[in-house]
Design an enzyme around this catalytic site. Structure first.
Site: not given
Ligand SMILES: NC(=O)c1ccc[n+]([C@@H]2O[C@H](COP(=O)([O-])OP(=O)(O)OC[C@H]3O[C@@H](n4cnc5c(N)ncnc54)[C@H](O)[C@@H]3O)[C@@H](O)[C@H]2O)c1
Length: 259
Positions: A60-61, A87, A153, A188
């Site tokens: 848990d980050v 990530n 965010y 995603t």
């Molecule tokens: N998908 C998009 O459009 C987008 C755009 C810009 C940035 N992002 C960023 O990309 C990264 C990955 O997101 P994604 O698109 O794969 O979404 P996602 O929701 O599929 O993945 C997010 C992951 O973070 C994990 N997570 C959440 N809280 C956590 C915690 N406390 N400890 C450990 N793990 C935790 C979740 O279990 C999940 O596996 C994130 O940082 C997100 O902010 C996503």
């Protein structure tokens, strides 16, 4: 020779979404991979599928003790930690600043910002023991401008930039590079499923159609950039911010009437 042979990479939130794409690609490039996250079922399944060069570690980050345990486990199983991909991230349910409660603000900052701080703090000594390495913090295009209804965010991802640049200055002499990637809208669960407390997913009200590259990003788009940034090919790159958004930040690609 594969680019990441004899290297160990830890990806937070590595069980699904972009994280799983990163894990698979590092593994295919020869790395040992540690899938750090809170989704034990999917994380363990991915590790099982990839085999002996993969492990799931509960992480848990937001929890400092969870971080030290994950780094210890990584070093004890694979001998070293060379690359860290921060990530894991969460988004807030859309709301104006006036309608955002303090608990939501704190929850988003805790994961996206404090999680990144704890990540660098826990991993830096291990990367130093490995004689150097790379950290990539996944920010967002929302960390480069304002976005109505996403204040927690946006603020968290802006702050990750300052943390990244500071870490790059503090760790550069130890041969540890620290950079950010700023994805646009990537296909995603993050955009296809509603955020906690939200009524609808982002995909219900966002269309890529007006932008220069009129499609959603794919996790693999981000993965390719990440592999470059963490590889020896990027050995002179630190404190940098890489946008990967299909032209989203350029604004709409208005076309003059060609007739
Ligand atoms: N998908 C998009 O459009 C987008 C755009 C810009 C940035 N992002 C960023 O990309 C990264 C990955 O997101 P994604 O698109 O794969 O979404 P996602 O929701 O599929 O993945 C997010 C992951 O973070 C994990 N997570 C959440 N809280 C956590 C915690 N406390 N400890 C450990 N793990 C935790 C979740 O279990 C999940 O596996 C994130 O940082 C997100 O902010 C996503």
């Amino acid at each position: 020779m594969p680019r990441f042979e004899n290297q160990t990479v830890l990806v937070t939130g590595g069980a699904g979404g972009q994280g799983a794409s990163h894990v698979r690609a590092f593994h295919a490039e020869g790395a040992n991979v540690v899938i750090g996250g809170i989704d034990a079922r999917r994380g363990a399944a991915l590790a099982d599928e990839l085999g002996p060069r993969a492990r799931f570690v509960r992480l848990d980050v937001t929890d400092e003790s969870s971080w030290s345990a994950a780094v210890r486990a990584t070093e004890s199983v694979f001998g070293a930690l060379n690359v860290l991909v921060n990530n894991a991230g969460v988004q807030n349910p859309p709301a104006t600043i006036e309608n955002t409660d303090q608990a939501t603000w704190a929850r988003i900052l805790e994961t996206n910002l404090t999680g990144t701080f704890l990540d660098i703090k826990a991993a830096a000594p291990a990367l130093r023991r490995a004689q150097g390495g790379a950290i990539v913090n996944i920010a967002s295009t929302m960390g480069l401008g304002g976005t109505a209804h996403y204040a927690p965010y946006v603020a968290s991802k802006w702050a990750v930039r300052g943390l990244t640049q500071t870490a790059a200055l503090e760790l550069g002499r130890d041969r540890i590079r620290v950079n950010t990637i700023h994805p646009g809208v990537i296909a995603t669960p993050f955009i296809h499923e509603p955020a906690a407390g939200a009524a609808a997913p982002i995909a219900d009200f966002y269309s890529p159609e007006p932008f220069a590259i009129p499609r959603l990003g794919e996790p693999a788009d981000v993965t390719r950039l990440l592999l470059f940034l963490t590889s020896a090919e990027a050995s002179f790159v630190t404190g940098a911010e890489y946008v990967i958004d299909g032209g989203l930040l350029l604004g709409p690609a208005l076309q003059a009437d060609a007739a």
